[in-house]
Design a protein around this motif. Structure first.
Motif, PDB file in Angstrom:
ATOM      1  N   ALA A  57       0.851  -1.316  -0.198  1.00  0.00           N
ATOM      2  CA  ALA A  57      -0.269   0.164  -0.098  1.00  0.00           C
ATOM      3  C   ALA A  57       0.674   1.610   0.213  1.00  0.00           C
ATOM      4  O   ALA A  57       0.460   2.560  -0.595  1.00  0.00           O
ATOM      5  CB  ALA A  57      -1.063  -0.128   1.238  1.00  0.00           C
ATOM      6  N   HIS A  58       1.973   1.261   0.458  1.00  0.00           N
ATOM      7  CA  HIS A  58       3.350   2.330   0.916  1.00  0.00           C
ATOM      8  C   HIS A  58       3.867   2.678  -0.195  1.00  0.00           C
ATOM      9  O   HIS A  58       3.599   3.872  -1.146  1.00  0.00           O
ATOM     10  CB  HIS A  58       3.794   2.050   2.149  1.00  0.00           C
TER      11      HIS A  58
ATOM     12  N   ARG B  72       2.563   1.948  -3.430  1.00  0.00           N
ATOM     13  CA  ARG B  72       1.252   2.309  -4.653  1.00  0.00           C
ATOM     14  C   ARG B  72       0.780   3.568  -4.082  1.00  0.00           C
ATOM     15  O   ARG B  72       0.955   4.419  -5.618  1.00  0.00           O
ATOM     16  CB  ARG B  72      -0.033   1.897  -4.354  1.00  0.00           C
ATOM     17  N   GLU B  73       1.139   4.028  -3.317  1.00  0.00           N
ATOM     18  CA  GLU B  73       0.822   5.801  -2.995  1.00  0.00           C
ATOM     19  C   GLU B  73       1.480   6.529  -2.901  1.00  0.00           C
ATOM     20  O   GLU B  73       2.155   7.434  -3.328  1.00  0.00           O
ATOM     21  CB  GLU B  73       0.548   6.090  -1.685  1.00  0.00           C
TER      22      GLU B  73
ATOM     23  N   THR C 261       2.362   9.308  -6.169  1.00  0.00           N
ATOM     24  CA  THR C 261       2.933  10.795  -5.288  1.00  0.00           C
ATOM     25  C   THR C 261       4.166  11.249  -6.310  1.00  0.00           C
ATOM     26  O   THR C 261       4.001  12.448  -6.854  1.00  0.00           O
ATOM     27  CB  THR C 261       1.841  10.838  -4.298  1.00  0.00           C
TER      28      THR C 261
END
Length: 161
Positions: free
Chosen positions: A115-116, A118-119, A123
């Protein structure tokens, strides 16, 4: 120009930068003062650019590493320099390489989890106008080679083997 003593010192420091000067001197067959002076000159000439601690990723919360191939939309000096500055400011970036070929950068990142990642990818890369394409490759395992290849002309300076 480096000689065999310099190369021997560099090879030992590459494997273990914490070796005491006395050990470095003994293993190269020179006086401790000579070893110390040679290492000082290697620093001054920027042959030795620094030292680092190899840290276990899991010990600091890095649960996932990846290589992100980045392709820029355009290739102008301001765009490339701006992207380099951007990469240097990202704490998740462990290392990066500016490349020739289909991709412009290869970025080694360390994150907590998927998840980290992907984020971060969204960004740090896809929201930037200079980035045209990214491709992410998960890293299962990493090993640094501590051997030092030497490609100088003198045969006694070549890598063993």
């Amino acid at each position: 120009m480096l000689d065999r003593i310099d190369v021997a010192l560099l090879r030992m420091l590459r494997k273990n930068a914490r070796l005491p000067n006395k050990t470095l001197a003994e293993k190269t067959g020179v006086a401790p003062s000579t070893a110390l002076e040679r290492i000082r000159r290697l620093h001054e000439s920027r042959t030795i650019q620094g030292y680092h601690a190899e840290v276990a990723p899991a010990a600091i919360g890095i649960g996932l590493q990846a290589m992100v191939a980045v392709r820029l939309a355009r290739h102008s000096r301001p765009m490339v320099d701006g992207f380099l500055d951007h990469l240097q400011g990202l704490r998740e970036v462990l290392a990066f390489y500016h490349l020739a070929g289909a991709d412009d950068f290869l970025v080694h990142v360390g994150v907590r989890d998927s998840a980290h990642l992907r984020e971060f990818a969204l960004t740090a890369f896809t929201e930037r106008e200079e980035v045209a394409h990214i491709q992410t490759h998960l890293i299962f395992d990493f090993h640094r080679n501590t051997e030092l290849p030497v490609y100088l002309q003198s045969p006694d300076l070549q890598s063993p083997g």
